[in-house]
Design a protein around this motif. Structure first.
Motif, PDB file in Angstrom:
ATOM      1  N   UNK A   1     -23.389  37.344  -4.639  1.00  0.00           N
ATOM      2  CA  UNK A   1     -24.569  37.276  -5.496  1.00  0.00           C
ATOM      3  C   UNK A   1     -24.947  38.679  -5.922  1.00  0.00           C
ATOM      4  N   UNK A   2     -25.739  38.760  -6.982  1.00  0.00           N
ATOM      5  CA  UNK A   2     -26.162  40.077  -7.464  1.00  0.00           C
ATOM      6  C   UNK A   2     -27.119  40.716  -6.459  1.00  0.00           C
ATOM      7  N   UNK A   3     -27.389  41.998  -6.682  1.00  0.00           N
ATOM      8  CA  UNK A   3     -28.397  42.660  -5.848  1.00  0.00           C
ATOM      9  C   UNK A   3     -29.732  41.926  -6.001  1.00  0.00           C
ATOM     10  N   UNK A   4     -30.396  41.688  -4.891  1.00  0.00           N
ATOM     11  CA  UNK A   4     -31.696  41.017  -4.944  1.00  0.00           C
ATOM     12  C   UNK A   4     -31.593  39.514  -5.060  1.00  0.00           C
ATOM     13  N   UNK A   5     -30.366  38.985  -4.951  1.00  0.00           N
ATOM     14  CA  UNK A   5     -30.216  37.524  -5.073  1.00  0.00           C
ATOM     15  C   UNK A   5     -30.761  36.807  -3.841  1.00  0.00           C
ATOM     16  N   UNK A   6     -30.871  37.536  -2.734  1.00  0.00           N
ATOM     17  CA  UNK A   6     -31.448  36.925  -1.534  1.00  0.00           C
ATOM     18  C   UNK A   6     -30.473  36.782  -0.374  1.00  0.00           C
ATOM     19  N   UNK A   7     -29.318  37.450  -0.456  1.00  0.00           N
ATOM     20  CA  UNK A   7     -28.308  37.299   0.607  1.00  0.00           C
ATOM     21  C   UNK A   7     -28.836  37.821   1.953  1.00  0.00           C
ATOM     22  N   UNK A   8     -29.354  39.054   1.920  1.00  0.00           N
ATOM     23  CA  UNK A   8     -29.845  39.636   3.187  1.00  0.00           C
ATOM     24  C   UNK A   8     -31.057  38.882   3.701  1.00  0.00           C
ATOM     25  N   UNK A   9     -31.908  38.432   2.786  1.00  0.00           N
ATOM     26  CA  UNK A   9     -33.085  37.646   3.216  1.00  0.00           C
ATOM     27  C   UNK A   9     -32.637  36.350   3.880  1.00  0.00           C
TER      28      UNK A   9
END
Lengths: 235, 257
Positions: free
Chosen positions: A34-42
């Motif tokens: 996913x793009x940066x800020x897509x929510x992967x780390x969240x």
């Protein structure tokens, strides 16, 4: 094995995850892109209990993940891996091990074997502050593997690795997958994901834009290249 | 919790900050010795060495209690080491209590080092018939209790403010303000209106009073301290530590990382 339904997480007014659904089957090697800020780390932080989603369920083998037994079964590598700089690699792995079982004379051999698994056996007694980025990343993998968990969650494991480091990490992950481990990893390195993962999830604007097998994704966008498919999905 | 305690000890034993604190304590002992051998202090070696040493040792211990835990915690949280630790089968409460116990022990080790250095000075160079050095364990006990409260306060401030610099500074402000609480007590007794007396009383009894832990006069001049005072001090320490740590834990459990 890991089932996420309707996950919603906002930071203030910013809604990062908007009812996310995701299923990781046992034994799969799942690549989350996913793009940066897509929510992967969240998403990973929500699974591990570092942030608290507003709604939704996260189940591991049918049980909620907010129990200690889930943590017995998971090995986690965060995006920004950092260690106590004044401990040696061996000491840190002993520290990690001590959360799962008492330290016994045989633990030292197990730690040496785990360090060998990530090609750090020679550096066992070096302080972590002297490690390069790649060595720290491998030590991060080692601490995630130390208790032989059935599920590995790796947030951007290829970040900062040189080509040799990437190849070594790929080999480690393939070996772990061949041993039956379930692996959920995120990466911006789409060629690594394409080489490694059998199942792909594309996170787009806080929701799952696509989830399925890699061949199915490539077939849908009539391409042989994951990067091209990813680009078309976002345009 | 035991493993968090143990590895925090190992890490801090190697940290430059602890090394600096031990070095400073030893330097203070050397300065205490030097200042006591000056001519105008002739014949009063023990008193001068101990009063100089106790005063500055307390300052070093204060700086350690204010900064060491905040630096340690903030480094782990901001660098992301905490993600590795909390992804293991442990709870946030165990993490924080393990850290607290480790810093309390380190504080105790520093206090013992300082007490021993001052005792050594007084024994080696001072008048051996002077009983003041034998009263140094009073300093050790009171200082350790003070450290326990101060560390718990700093843990709470850090969890409330989440600011690595503001927390120790506010902690220092609370510590030094508590030395002026006596005037609040006077106000509580003498203020004209009931409301003013209530405000003064709340201030006096609600504010952590670190002055109560200062037993310097008793060590130097043999001012007696009753058993009741020690019991009260121990109970006061337990109460404040429980409240501060309880609040710190509650905040930390709700904190998003």
């Amino acid at each position: 094995m890991l089932e996420i339904r309707g996950l919603v997480k906002s930071y203030g007014r910013l809604e990062v995850l908007k009812g996310l659904d995701l299923t990781v089957r046992q034994g799969s090697l799942y690549g989350l892109i996913g793009c940066n800020g897509a929510g992967k780390s969240t998403l990973f932080k929500s699974i591990l209990g570092f942030v608290f989603p507003q709604s939704g369920t996260i189940l591991f083998r049918g049980q909620p993940v907010d129990s200690l037994s889930f943590r017995q079964s998971v090995g986690f590598l965060p995006e920004l891996v950092s260690f106590p700089p004044d401990l040696t690699a061996e000491e840190f792995l002993a520290y990690a091990w001590s959360f799962y079982a008492p330290l016994t004379p045989s633990t030292r051999q197990h730690i040496a074997d785990t360090l060998g698994e990530v090609s750090l056996r020679e550096c066992a007694r070096r302080r972590i502050r002297t490690f390069s980025k790649g060595m720290k990343q491998r030590l991060g993998i080692a601490q995630a593997l130390i208790h032989d968990p059935p599920l590995l969650i790796l947030d951007e494991p290829f970040t900062g690795l040189d080509p040799i480091g990437k190849r070594e990490l790929r080999t480690i992950l393939e070996r772990q997958h061949a041993r039956g481990k379930t692996i959920l990893l995120s990466s911006h390195n789409l060629s690594e994901i394409q080489n490694l993962c059998s199942v792909i999830g594309v996170l787009h604007m806080g929701k799952m834009g696509w989830e399925g097998s890699l061949p199915a994704l490539l077939e849908r966008f009539q391409t042989q290249d994951l990067e091209e498919a990813f680009f078309r999905l976002h345009t | 919790m035991r493993n968090i305690f143990w590895y925090t000890l190992i890490e801090n034993q190697r940290a430059r900050f602890t090394f600096a604190a031990v070095s400073l304590i030893l330097a203070i002992a050397a300065l205490a010795h030097y200042s006591s051998t000056l001519n105008y202090n002739a014949g009063r070696y023990t008193l001068t060495a101990l009063s100089f040493g106790l005063y500055f040792t307390r300052l070093i211990l204060l700086a350690y209690a204010l900064f060491a835990p905040v630096l340690g915690l903030s480094r782990e949280i901001e660098s992301g080491t905490l993600f590795l630790i909390l992804s293991k089968p442990t709870t946030r409460s165990h993490y924080l209590l393990g850290k607290y116990a480790a810093f309390l022990l380190l504080y105790g080790i520093l206090t013992v080092t300082a007490t021993f250095a001052l005792f050594f000075l007084a024994f080696a160079f001072g008048d051996r018939t002077d009983p003041a050095p034998l009263r140094l364990p009073l300093f050790l006990a009171a200082e350790w209790m003070s450290g326990a409260v101060l560390l718990a306060l700093v843990f709470l401030l850090y969890q409330s403010l989440r600011a690595p610099l503001a927390s120790p500074l506010l902690g220092a402000a609370i510590f030094f303000t508590s030395y002026f609480l006596e005037s609040s007590r006077e106000g509580a007794q003498q203020a004209p209106s009931a409301f003013s007396r209530l405000v003064y009383s709340l201030l006096y009894y609600g504010f952590p009073n670190f002055r109560l832990f200062n037993v310097e006069r008793s060590v130097l001049y043999e001012a007696p301290i009753s058993f009741a005072y020690w019991s009260g001090l121990a109970a006061y320490t337990l109460l404040l530590c429980s409240v501060f740590l309880g609040l710190a834990l509650a905040l930390f459990r709700r904190r998003e990382l």
